[in-house]
Write a protein that holds these residues in place. Structure first.
Motif, PDB file in Angstrom:
ATOM      1  N   GLY A  85       2.913   8.225   1.695  1.00 47.14           N
ATOM      2  CA  GLY A  85       4.118   8.436   0.907  1.00 47.14           C
ATOM      3  C   GLY A  85       3.998   9.243  -0.359  1.00 47.14           C
ATOM      4  N   ALA A  86       2.784   9.505  -0.840  1.00 46.32           N
ATOM      5  CA  ALA A  86       2.637  10.261  -2.081  1.00 46.32           C
ATOM      6  C   ALA A  86       2.890  11.745  -1.857  1.00 46.32           C
ATOM      7  N   ARG A  87       3.455  12.389  -2.865  1.00 48.65           N
ATOM      8  CA  ARG A  87       3.509  13.847  -2.897  1.00 48.65           C
ATOM      9  C   ARG A  87       2.228  14.311  -3.556  1.00 48.65           C
ATOM     10  N   VAL A  88       1.518  15.246  -2.937  1.00 49.54           N
ATOM     11  CA  VAL A  88       0.135  15.516  -3.321  1.00 49.54           C
ATOM     12  C   VAL A  88      -0.082  16.955  -3.760  1.00 49.54           C
ATOM     13  N   ALA A  89      -0.766  17.116  -4.892  1.00 49.44           N
ATOM     14  CA  ALA A  89      -1.241  18.424  -5.336  1.00 49.44           C
ATOM     15  C   ALA A  89      -2.692  18.554  -4.917  1.00 49.44           C
ATOM     16  N   LEU A  90      -2.985  19.579  -4.139  1.00 45.45           N
ATOM     17  CA  LEU A  90      -4.322  19.826  -3.621  1.00 45.45           C
ATOM     18  C   LEU A  90      -5.010  20.834  -4.529  1.00 45.45           C
ATOM     19  N   VAL A  91      -6.134  20.466  -5.111  1.00 46.34           N
ATOM     20  CA  VAL A  91      -6.776  21.309  -6.118  1.00 46.34           C
ATOM     21  C   VAL A  91      -8.222  21.615  -5.719  1.00 46.34           C
ATOM     22  N   ALA A  92      -8.553  22.893  -5.715  1.00 47.80           N
ATOM     23  CA  ALA A  92      -9.923  23.351  -5.461  1.00 47.80           C
ATOM     24  C   ALA A  92      -9.967  24.854  -5.694  1.00 47.80           C
ATOM     25  N   ARG A  93     -11.144  25.440  -5.510  1.00 47.33           N
ATOM     26  CA  ARG A  93     -11.286  26.886  -5.715  1.00 47.33           C
ATOM     27  C   ARG A  93     -10.991  27.698  -4.460  1.00 47.33           C
ATOM     28  N   ARG A  94     -11.142  27.097  -3.285  1.00 41.13           N
ATOM     29  CA  ARG A  94     -10.998  27.849  -2.032  1.00 41.13           C
ATOM     30  C   ARG A  94      -9.555  27.790  -1.538  1.00 41.13           C
ATOM     31  N   ARG A  95      -8.795  28.788  -1.898  1.00 36.29           N
ATOM     32  CA  ARG A  95      -7.360  28.780  -1.638  1.00 36.29           C
ATOM     33  C   ARG A  95      -7.034  28.711  -0.154  1.00 36.29           C
ATOM     34  N   GLU A  96      -7.771  29.436   0.665  1.00 35.22           N
ATOM     35  CA  GLU A  96      -7.452  29.436   2.099  1.00 35.22           C
ATOM     36  C   GLU A  96      -7.641  28.055   2.704  1.00 35.22           C
ATOM     37  N   ARG A  97      -8.628  27.324   2.237  1.00 33.78           N
ATOM     38  CA  ARG A  97      -8.835  25.949   2.705  1.00 33.78           C
ATOM     39  C   ARG A  97      -7.674  25.059   2.267  1.00 33.78           C
ATOM     40  N   LEU A  98      -7.243  25.219   1.032  1.00 32.09           N
ATOM     41  CA  LEU A  98      -6.129  24.416   0.528  1.00 32.09           C
ATOM     42  C   LEU A  98      -4.850  24.693   1.311  1.00 32.09           C
ATOM     43  N   PHE A 147       0.817  -1.216   0.000  1.00 30.99           N
ATOM     44  CA  PHE A 147       0.000   0.000   0.000  1.00 30.99           C
ATOM     45  C   PHE A 147       0.854   1.272   0.000  1.00 30.99           C
ATOM     46  N   ASP A 148       2.151   1.113  -0.007  1.00 34.07           N
ATOM     47  CA  ASP A 148       3.059   2.257   0.059  1.00 34.07           C
ATOM     48  C   ASP A 148       3.030   3.044  -1.252  1.00 34.07           C
ATOM     49  N   LEU A 149       2.915   4.359  -1.158  1.00 34.00           N
ATOM     50  CA  LEU A 149       2.839   5.224  -2.336  1.00 34.00           C
ATOM     51  C   LEU A 149       4.089   6.093  -2.497  1.00 34.00           C
ATOM     52  N   THR A 150       5.147   5.750  -1.808  1.00 36.07           N
ATOM     53  CA  THR A 150       6.391   6.505  -1.942  1.00 36.07           C
ATOM     54  C   THR A 150       6.833   6.504  -3.400  1.00 36.07           C
ATOM     55  N   GLY A 151       7.132   7.687  -3.914  1.00 38.16           N
ATOM     56  CA  GLY A 151       7.517   7.826  -5.306  1.00 38.16           C
ATOM     57  C   GLY A 151       6.378   8.223  -6.213  1.00 38.16           C
ATOM     58  N   ASP A 152       5.138   8.091  -5.732  1.00 38.19           N
ATOM     59  CA  ASP A 152       3.984   8.495  -6.531  1.00 38.19           C
ATOM     60  C   ASP A 152       3.680   9.975  -6.350  1.00 38.19           C
ATOM     61  N   VAL A 153       3.108  10.549  -7.393  1.00 37.24           N
ATOM     62  CA  VAL A 153       2.636  11.934  -7.355  1.00 37.24           C
ATOM     63  C   VAL A 153       1.124  11.892  -7.513  1.00 37.24           C
ATOM     64  N   ALA A 154       0.410  12.388  -6.522  1.00 39.63           N
ATOM     65  CA  ALA A 154      -1.050  12.355  -6.541  1.00 39.63           C
ATOM     66  C   ALA A 154      -1.616  13.751  -6.757  1.00 39.63           C
ATOM     67  N   LEU A 155      -2.720  13.822  -7.471  1.00 34.56           N
ATOM     68  CA  LEU A 155      -3.447  15.071  -7.660  1.00 34.56           C
ATOM     69  C   LEU A 155      -4.892  14.797  -7.271  1.00 34.56           C
ATOM     70  N   VAL A 156      -5.409  15.592  -6.339  1.00 32.88           N
ATOM     71  CA  VAL A 156      -6.767  15.395  -5.833  1.00 32.88           C
ATOM     72  C   VAL A 156      -7.589  16.648  -6.104  1.00 32.88           C
TER      73      VAL A 156
END
Length: 257
Positions: free
Chosen positions: A35-48, A7-16
Motif C-alpha cells: 500500500g505504500a507509495r514508494v520513491a526508488l532512489v539509486a544511481r542506476r537510472r535504468e535499473r530504477l 501491516f497495511d501501509l496505505t497512506g504511507d510514503v516510503a523512500l528506499v
C-alpha cells in the motif's frame, strides 16, 4: 486485529535508498505491494525505471529518483521531489551501501573513508533529513536502517564494513532515543548472508558452501526472508518498537558468538 490491517501501509510514503538491485529492490516492491507509495532512489537510472515499471504493473505506485546518497544537494532534491509527488516521507529505508573485501593492513585511507561514508555517514544524514521533514509536517513515521550480522561478529577482510555496520546499530539506538517522544521510530535490520546478484558467484563457490554449512539453519537467506521484519518495522504492527536491531541470519550470530 487481522494481520492484513496492522501491516497495511496505505497512506504511507516510503523512500528506499539503494533500490536499484538486491535487498533494496525487494524492500521497495514489498512496501509498494502493501500500500505504500514508494520513491526508488539509486544511481542506476535504468535499473530504477525497470523496477518502477514492475511495481506499477503489479498495481503499486512508485517514482524513480536518480541520486548518489553521498550528494547532499541530491538528497534534498530527492526529498523535495518525493514530497511533490506523494507528500511527506513517513517510511525511510536506508539501504544504500557498499561491501569491501580488503585486509586491514592493505586498505588505503581512501577505501576506508569510502566505506564509512557510504555505509554509515549516509545513514545519518538521510535519517536526519527525513526526521526533520516528518517533524515539520507533524507526521509520525518510521526509519529502517540496514545493518549487518557483521556488526556483531567479524570475519577477515571486512574491517571497514563491520565497523560501519556496528556504527549503524549504535546510530539507530541514538536516533531512536532522541526521536521516540516525537513520534518517529528508528530501527534496523541486520541480515546475515543473503544471495543477491552481487555475491551469488562467491556464495556458490566452495568457500561459500563452507560458510553455508556453518549457518545453523543450513542455508543462506533468500528472497522473501526479510519481508516480514521489514513490514513489522515499517507499519503500525511495530508501533511500540524503536531502537531495536532485528537479526535475520538463520542463527549465524549464535554460531559466531
Amino acid at each position: 486485529m487481522k494481520a492484513g490491517t496492522i501491516f497495511d501501509l496505505t497512506g504511507d510514503v516510503a523512500l528506499v535508498t539503494g533500490a536499484s538491485s538486491g535487498l533494496g529492490a525487494r524492500f521497495a516492491e514489498v512496501l509498494a505491494a502493501n500500500g505504500a507509495r514508494v520513491a526508488l532512489v539509486a544511481r542506476r537510472r535504468e535499473r530504477l525505471d525497470s523496477l518502477r515499471e514492475r511495481i506499477v504493473a503489479a498495481g503499486g505506485t512508485a517514482i524513480a529518483v536518480e541520486a548518489d546518497v553521498l550528494d547532499r544537494a541530491a538528497m534534498l532534491r530527492t526529498f523535495d521531489r518525493t514530497e511533490a509527488a506523494f507528500g511527506t516521507v513517513t517510511v525511510l529505508v536506508n539501504n544504500a551501501g557498499a561491501a569491501q573485501g580488503v585486509r586491514a593492513l592493505d586498505m588505503s585511507e581512501e577505501e576506508w573513508r569510502r566505506i564509512l561514508s557510504l555505509d554509515l555517514d549516509s545513514v545519518f544524514f538521510w535519517s536526519q533529513e527525513g526526521a526533520r521533514r516528518m517533524l515539520a509536517a507533524g507526521a509520525k513515521g518510521s526509519i529502517v536502517n540496514t545493518a549487518s550480522v557483521l556488526a556483531f561478529g567479524v570475519s577477515k577482510g571486512v574491517a571497514a564494513y563491520a565497523v560501519a555496520k556496528a556504527g549503524v546499530v549504535q546510530l539507530t539506538r541514538a536516533l531512536s532515543l532522541e526521536l521516540a517522544f516525537k513520534g518517529v521510530r528508528v530501527n534496523a535490520i541486520a541480515p546475515g548472508w543473503f544471495v543477491t546478484e552481487i555475491n551469488r558467484t562467491f556464495l556458490e563457490s566452495e568457500k561459500g558452501q563452507e560458510m553455508k554449512r556453518a549457518i545453523p539453519m543450513g542455508r543462506f537467506g533468500s528472497e522473501g526472508d526479510l519481508d516480514g521484519v521489514l513490514l513489522l518495522l515499517a507499519s503500525k504492527a511495530g508501533g511500540y518498537i524503536t531502537g531495536a536491531t532485528l537479526i535475520v541470519d538463520g542463527g549465524q550470530v549464535i554460531e559466531v558468538g
